[in-house]
Design a protein around this motif. Structure first.
Motif, PDB file in Angstrom:
ATOM      1  N   GLY A  11       5.356  -3.580   0.403  1.00 44.83           N
ATOM      2  CA  GLY A  11       4.972  -3.017   0.242  1.00 44.83           C
ATOM      3  C   GLY A  11       3.312  -3.353   0.765  1.00 44.83           C
ATOM      4  O   GLY A  11       2.357  -2.440   1.092  1.00 44.83           O
ATOM      5  N   ASP A  12       3.044  -4.290   1.379  1.00 48.89           N
ATOM      6  CA  ASP A  12       1.892  -5.081   1.913  1.00 48.89           C
ATOM      7  C   ASP A  12       1.451  -3.718   2.945  1.00 48.89           C
ATOM      8  O   ASP A  12       3.066  -3.250   3.810  1.00 48.89           O
ATOM      9  CB  ASP A  12       2.059  -6.191   2.346  1.00 48.89           C
ATOM     10  CG  ASP A  12       2.043  -7.675   1.305  1.00 48.89           C
ATOM     11  OD1 ASP A  12       1.947  -6.920  -0.264  1.00 48.89           O
ATOM     12  OD2 ASP A  12       2.055  -8.657   1.465  1.00 48.89           O
ATOM     13  N   ARG A  13       0.628  -3.782   4.015  1.00 46.80           N
ATOM     14  CA  ARG A  13      -0.302  -2.949   4.288  1.00 46.80           C
ATOM     15  C   ARG A  13      -0.357  -3.248   6.072  1.00 46.80           C
ATOM     16  O   ARG A  13      -0.913  -4.575   5.902  1.00 46.80           O
ATOM     17  CB  ARG A  13      -1.290  -2.081   4.103  1.00 46.80           C
ATOM     18  CG  ARG A  13      -0.774  -0.462   3.217  1.00 46.80           C
ATOM     19  CD  ARG A  13       0.671  -0.338   3.461  1.00 46.80           C
ATOM     20  NE  ARG A  13       0.411   1.320   2.057  1.00 46.80           N
ATOM     21  CZ  ARG A  13       1.650   1.540   1.541  1.00 46.80           C
ATOM     22  NH1 ARG A  13       2.526   0.530   1.020  1.00 46.80           N
ATOM     23  NH2 ARG A  13       1.607   2.328   0.600  1.00 46.80           N
ATOM     24  N   ALA A  27       3.506   0.002   6.415  1.00 42.41           N
ATOM     25  CA  ALA A  27       3.991  -0.571   4.956  1.00 42.41           C
ATOM     26  C   ALA A  27       5.367  -1.200   5.548  1.00 42.41           C
ATOM     27  O   ALA A  27       6.257  -0.788   5.539  1.00 42.41           O
ATOM     28  CB  ALA A  27       4.320   0.248   3.657  1.00 42.41           C
ATOM     29  N   ARG A  29       8.835  -2.640   4.490  1.00 41.63           N
ATOM     30  CA  ARG A  29      10.033  -2.318   3.818  1.00 41.63           C
ATOM     31  C   ARG A  29      10.918  -4.017   3.870  1.00 41.63           C
ATOM     32  O   ARG A  29      11.462  -3.557   2.494  1.00 41.63           O
ATOM     33  CB  ARG A  29      10.786  -1.583   4.710  1.00 41.63           C
ATOM     34  CG  ARG A  29       9.645  -0.129   4.802  1.00 41.63           C
ATOM     35  CD  ARG A  29       9.671   0.143   3.211  1.00 41.63           C
ATOM     36  NE  ARG A  29       9.124   1.799   3.896  1.00 41.63           N
ATOM     37  CZ  ARG A  29       7.822   2.251   2.739  1.00 41.63           C
ATOM     38  NH1 ARG A  29       7.032   1.620   2.088  1.00 41.63           N
ATOM     39  NH2 ARG A  29       7.306   3.673   2.893  1.00 41.63           N
ATOM     40  N   ALA A  77       8.844  -2.577   9.174  1.00 38.78           N
ATOM     41  CA  ALA A  77       7.756  -1.850   8.123  1.00 38.78           C
ATOM     42  C   ALA A  77       7.696  -0.721   8.718  1.00 38.78           C
ATOM     43  O   ALA A  77       8.281  -0.410  10.314  1.00 38.78           O
ATOM     44  CB  ALA A  77       6.395  -2.427   8.290  1.00 38.78           C
TER      45      ALA A  77
END
Length: 85
Positions: A11-13, A27, A29, A77
């Protein structure tokens, strides 16, 4: 950033500046560590069904004799948006 790649979580961008001045937003995954002798070439370089990003750095144990790490940390991501210039 790559020094702390193993700190990323689902969830980190990740923001990537584009040459047109816009920013692509990805994001995370998953984050996974692979031994260097089992690098997942197809997972990293293979086709995806959506725009994707792979961030790769060294990880695992450090061998002072060879001056190398024995693994790679890979963040997988996917594109979730963009911001205009």
């Amino acid at each position: 950033m790559f020094l702390d790649l193993n700190q990323l979580r689902r969830g980190d961008r990740v923001h990537v500046a584009r040459s047109d001045g816009s920013t692509a937003v990805f994001a995370v995954r998953r984050l996974q560590t692979f031994p260097k002798d089992r690098f997942p070439t197809e997972l990293v370089y293979g086709r995806t069904d959506r725009p994707s990003l792979r961030l790769i750095t060294c990880g695992g144990r450090y061998d002072e004799t060879s001056n190398n790490y024995d693994a790679n940390v890979i963040a997988f991501a996917e594109l979730v948006g963009s911001r205009g210039a």
